[in-house]
Design a protein around this motif. Structure first.
Motif, short mmCIF file in Angstrom:
data_model
loop_
_atom_site.label_atom_id
_atom_site.label_comp_id
_atom_site.label_asym_id
_atom_site.label_seq_id
_atom_site.Cartn_x
_atom_site.Cartn_y
_atom_site.Cartn_z
N SER A 171 50.29 65.90 39.84
CA SER A 171 49.69 65.76 41.17
C SER A 171 48.39 66.53 41.18
N ILE A 172 47.39 65.94 41.85
CA ILE A 172 46.07 66.57 41.93
C ILE A 172 45.70 66.68 43.40
N GLU A 173 45.47 67.92 43.86
CA GLU A 173 45.08 68.12 45.26
C GLU A 173 43.63 68.53 45.28
N GLY A 174 42.87 68.00 46.23
CA GLY A 174 41.47 68.39 46.31
C GLY A 174 40.77 67.62 47.39
N PRO A 175 39.45 67.78 47.47
CA PRO A 175 38.69 67.16 48.56
C PRO A 175 38.72 65.63 48.53
N SER A 176 39.04 65.00 47.39
CA SER A 176 39.08 63.53 47.39
C SER A 176 40.35 63.05 46.71
N LYS A 177 40.77 61.82 47.05
CA LYS A 177 41.85 61.19 46.34
C LYS A 177 41.31 60.82 44.97
N VAL A 178 42.17 60.80 43.95
CA VAL A 178 41.70 60.36 42.64
C VAL A 178 42.70 59.36 42.09
N ASP A 179 42.24 58.53 41.18
CA ASP A 179 43.09 57.57 40.52
C ASP A 179 43.56 58.26 39.24
N ILE A 180 44.85 58.58 39.13
CA ILE A 180 45.33 59.26 37.92
C ILE A 180 45.83 58.19 36.95
N ASN A 181 45.33 58.23 35.71
CA ASN A 181 45.81 57.29 34.71
C ASN A 181 46.39 58.05 33.55
N CYS A 182 47.37 57.43 32.91
CA CYS A 182 48.04 58.10 31.81
C CYS A 182 48.13 57.10 30.67
N ASP A 183 47.54 57.42 29.53
CA ASP A 183 47.57 56.49 28.40
C ASP A 183 48.23 57.15 27.20
N ASP A 184 49.05 56.38 26.49
CA ASP A 184 49.66 56.91 25.28
C ASP A 184 48.64 56.95 24.17
N VAL A 185 48.61 58.07 23.45
CA VAL A 185 47.71 58.20 22.30
C VAL A 185 48.56 57.91 21.06
N GLU A 186 47.88 57.49 19.96
CA GLU A 186 48.60 57.11 18.74
C GLU A 186 49.57 58.19 18.28
N ASP A 187 49.18 59.48 18.42
CA ASP A 187 50.01 60.55 17.83
C ASP A 187 51.21 60.93 18.72
N GLY A 188 51.45 60.18 19.79
CA GLY A 188 52.63 60.47 20.61
C GLY A 188 52.36 61.38 21.80
N CYS A 204 50.00 62.17 25.39
CA CYS A 204 49.42 61.23 26.32
C CYS A 204 48.18 61.82 26.96
N LYS A 205 47.22 60.93 27.21
CA LYS A 205 45.92 61.34 27.74
C LYS A 205 45.89 61.02 29.22
N VAL A 206 45.59 62.03 30.04
CA VAL A 206 45.54 61.83 31.48
C VAL A 206 44.08 61.84 31.92
N THR A 207 43.67 60.84 32.70
CA THR A 207 42.29 60.80 33.18
C THR A 207 42.28 60.69 34.69
N TYR A 208 41.24 61.25 35.31
CA TYR A 208 41.07 61.13 36.76
C TYR A 208 39.58 61.24 37.05
N CYS A 209 39.16 60.68 38.19
CA CYS A 209 37.73 60.67 38.50
C CYS A 209 37.53 61.14 39.93
N PRO A 210 37.11 62.42 40.13
CA PRO A 210 36.93 62.93 41.49
C PRO A 210 35.67 62.35 42.14
N THR A 211 35.69 62.16 43.46
CA THR A 211 34.50 61.61 44.13
C THR A 211 33.87 62.59 45.11
N GLU A 212 34.45 63.79 45.26
CA GLU A 212 33.85 64.81 46.13
C GLU A 212 33.83 66.13 45.36
N PRO A 213 32.76 66.95 45.53
CA PRO A 213 32.74 68.25 44.86
C PRO A 213 33.73 69.22 45.52
#
Length: 814
Positions: free
Chosen positions: A169-186, A188-197
């Motif tokens: 869970s990510i709390e902050g000034p903006s909602k973010v889209d959290i994505n989780c991708d499996d990496v080859e080595d087992g 997982c890579k989590v990415t998110y893109c904040p839209t407010e500082p």
């Protein structure tokens, strides 16, 4: 607190990390010093994602057609739940599940209710497979700093930690889209893109426990989003009087009708209309890891659902200009003529009458009725059995109540989703709120052009156009307070040519049932890319659907519904919604799915109360079908809430601990408020507990059973734990009865567990005239019955399925 505990509150004056030291007898207590992360203002947004790491087990199954099989798994504790079958990479059929108990699990696979060859299967689970948060490793720059509109990432390594759910869970000034991708080595890579500082807090949990180092604080710098807003003054509406003609005016987008008829073809069962689904700040998603199934998971922070055109799904509306507009579609007469629309008005006294619907120009409708009573009336407006945007409405005859932001309603396709470059529209009804300032703001990746149409009758229309795709936040405020469910998160799509090529076909034509897998197919029609799907349940949770490939051009999407009501399914292709997504599918027989328009609430607790004293109110669910009932109370303190069944439905008790205004939201069968919700209760008295917080939320969710005003019929028999031998019956009516009198006896079930009391009386020729069972509280029942003829009667008293001691009783009528 006089009970060995004490409550401490403090008021921080600047954001940052605070150390809180708690000592007893000069020694730190466990956990001290505690670190409290204090953020700036109250505009915190929480985004969540749950990813289940599951183990894949291959089963020896000779069947080839997955869609005809169902599976369930029973844990050593006896807990049994349905699980999904899937095709593993080696083309074998298997299941995936997250082990929570050590020991032997039993998997049953059935076809048409019968075990298939080799079923049931046995699976052993060892201690090392149960998830352990302390063995999870996390790393990456995305846990320390970031920039707005740039993707931040971090790595989560659960390889040595067993199987468990990963909760982010990510709390902050903006909602973010959290994505989780499996990496080859087992990992997982989590990415998110904040839209407010600002400062963001990242919580990472595994198997329900924080991983080492969590929560993390991330400093995000850069520019924020674009914001555009308009403000309009609203006049107080004219007062409606008894005996005069009242009109409630609606404008319903043509594309909304089209959506309903398209949807009907999709599920062959009714679905509910596009009310603004509650924007839950929490979005939970479960996803399966393991066996190399690569599935992207996206998290929408809003539970966005609602009316919208099904572009191309059925080869309808190809025209781009008609996508978001009210009028752009010539409505086929007959398909959505007024005869398909119904309106009913229920008076404060409970009398329901049909109202007249007058069709006006340009998708406008007027609901006309002549009230016979003073007070708040309920107006239900439906098309083909589902509520139109905004319904059920409240319409007060005579002087209006206090009014305010919580009495404003908003609804329409433009609060659910839109398309870049196409006007998105919605309506706002302020009649019940009285006079005040209405402001509408749209914030997101590009500037919005907002236009406003005043309809003079306490309703108004808003239309806005944005040029860039992405998630926009639409805030509607009345006298500077957010109206219920605002801000709304609206995903704006582009009409990417690829996503437009996809079509959906329904695999299941009959009514869907709880705990039975539901599925449908998506045809790619030559497009290439990744399909992903998630389901938003009526109670607001979000779960990953299983997507499996039938052939290179066709995929099936499957999920197991666990509750009755409308489920909304997001289907995305390469990250953008396909035409018609989110799709709405109704689970349960049309009579079972709860209808919020038939639910009412009454009682002193909706108006006010005193701190420390339990307040109560009743939610009447008779004749509304079964559905999830959710009650949320927002106010200056947490409240202790209890919900018990009573003859009319459910009795809710709550005890407020601080004075002030509490907003009570009551929703039924999904995200729709019942009429009058949210209610505002004014609590007086001294502050008993609760810090300086202005805003605490308490909620309770009940999966209700079908209630009718006469006898309680259950739609599905819940599992009760009860013991009929502990029931005690007393009273003259157990042995003797008299014609024309009320014969009574009492039944004490207080020590007999939870179940239902059934009483039947049969006479010499016919059953008895009338049996009345009244619950006096604490499972004590009073039973009265009347008989019409003399002779020998049989009286049966059952607690659930079992006779109570002494039953059947023999009664003589002299």
């Amino acid at each position: 607190n006089k009970d060995g505990t004490c409550t401490v509150s403090y008021l921080p004056t600047a954001p940052g990390d605070y150390n809180i030291i708690v000592k007893f007898d000069d020694k730190h207590i466990p956990g001290s010093p505690f670190t409290a992360k204090i953020t700036g203002d109250d505009s915190m947004r929480t985004s969540q994602l749950n990813v289940g790491t599951a183990t894949d087990v291959s089963l020896k199954i000779t069947e080839t057609d997955l869609s005809s099989l169902t599976a369930s798994i029973r844990a050593p504790s006896g807990n049994e739940e349905p699980c999904l079958l899937k095709r593993l990479p080696n083309r074998h059929i298997g299941i995936s599940f997250t082990p929570k108990e050590v020991g032997e699990h039993v998997v049953s696979v059935r076809k048409n209710g019968k075990h298939v060859t080799n079923s049931p299967f046995k699976i052993m689970v060892g201690q090392s497979e149960i998830g352990d948060a302390s063995k999870v490793k996390v790393s990456g720059k995305g846990l320390v700093e970031g920039r707005t509109f740039e993707v931040s990432e971090f790595i989560v390594d659960t390889r040595n930690a067993g199987y468990g759910g990963l909760g982010l869970s990510i709390e902050g000034p903006s909602k973010v889209d959290i994505n989780c991708d499996d990496v080859e080595d087992g990992t997982c890579k989590v990415t998110y893109c904040p839209t407010e500082p600002g400062n963001y807090i990242i919580n990472i949990k595994f198997a329900e426990q924080h991983v080492p180092g969590s929560p993390f604080t991330v400093k995000v710098t850069g520019e924020g989003r674009m914001k555009e807003s308009i403000t309009r003054k609203r006049q107080a509406p004219s007062i409606a009087s008894v005996g005069s003609t009242c009109d409630l005016n609606l404008k319903i987008p043509g594309n909304w009708f089209q959506m309903v008829s398209a949807q009907e073809r999709l599920t062959r069962t009714f679905t509910r209309s596009s009310h603004t689904y509650t924007r839950t700040e929490r979005t939970e998603i479960s996803k399966t890891r393991g066996g190399g199934t690569k599935r992207e998971v996206r998290v929408e922070e809003s539970t966005q659902v609602g009316g919208d055109p099904f572009h191309d799904v059925f080869g309808e509306f190809m025209g781009r200009e008609s996508l978001g507009t009210f009028s752009g579609i010539p409505r086929p007469e007959g398909e959505a003529g007024t005869q398909e629309m119904t309106a009913q008005v229920t008076s404060p006294g409970g009398k329901t009458d049909d109202a007249e619907i007058i069709e006006g120009e340009d998708s406008t409708y007027s609901v006309r009725f002549v009230p016979q009573e003073m007070g708040p009336h309920t107006v239900n407006v439906k098309y083909r059995g589902q509520h139109v945007p905004g319904s059920p409405f409240q319409f007060t005859v005579g002087p209006l109540g206090e009014g305010g932001a919580h009495k404003v309603r908003a609804g329409g396709t433009g609060l659910d989703r839109g398309v870049a470059g196409v006007p998105a529209e919605f309506s706002i009804w302020t009649r019940e709120a009285g006079a005040g300032g209405l402001s509408i703001a749209v914030e997101g990746p590009s500037k919005a052009e907002i236009s406003f149409e005043d309809r003079k009758d306490g309703s108004c229309g808003v239309s806005y156009i944005v040029q860039e795709p992405g998630d926009y936040e639409v805030s509607i405020k009345f006298n500077d307070e957010h109206i219920p469910d605002s801000p709304f998160i609206v995903p704006i799509a582009t009409l990417s040519d690829d996503a437009r090529r996809l079509t959906v076909t329904s695999l299941q034509e009959t009514g869907l049932k709880v705990n039975q897998p539901a599925s449908f197919a998506v045809q790619l029609n030559g497009a290439r890319g990744v399909i992903e799907a998630k389901v938003h349940t009526p109670s607001g949770a979000v779960e990953e659907c299983y997507v499996s490939e039938l052939d290179s051009d066709k995929y099936t999407i499957r999920f197991i519904p666990h509750e009755n009501g409308v489920h909304s399914i997001d289907v995305k292709f390469n990250g953008s919604h396909i035409p018609g997504s989110p799709f709405k599918i109704r689970v349960g027989e049309p009579g079972q799915a709860g209808d919020p328009g038939l639910v009412s609430a009454f009682g002193p607790g909706l108006e006010g109360g005193t701190t420390g004293v339990p307040s109560e109110f009743i939610v009447n669910t008779c004749n509304a079908g079964s559905g999830a009932l959710s009650v949320t109370i927002d106010g200056p303190s947490k409240v202790k809430m209890d919900c018990n069944e009573c003859p009319e439905g459910y009795k809710v008790m709550y005890t407020p601990m601080a004075p002030g205004n509490y907003l009570i939201s009551i929703k039924y069968g999904g995200p729709q408020h019942i009429v009058g919700s949210p209610f505002k209760a004014k609590v007086t008295g001294t502050r008993l507990s609760g810090g300086h917080s202005l805003h605490e939320t308490s909620s309770v969710l009940v999966e209700t059973v079908t209630k009718t005003a006469t006898v309680g019929g259950y739609s599905t028999m819940p599992k009760f734990s009860s013991d009929a031998s502990k029931v005690v019956s007393r009273g003259a009516g157990l042995s003797k009865a008299f014609v024309g009198q009320k014969n009574t006896f009492t039944v004490d079930c207080s020590k007999a567990g939870t179940n239902m009391l059934m009483v039947g009386v049969h006479g010499p020729k016919t059953p008895c005239e009338e049996v009345y069972v009244k619950h006096m509280g604490n499972r004590m029942y009073n039973v009265t019955y009347t008989v019409k003829e003399k002779g020998d009667y049989i009286l049966i008293v059952k607690w659930g399925d079992e006779n109570v001691p002494g039953s059947p009783f023999h009664v003589t009528v002299p």
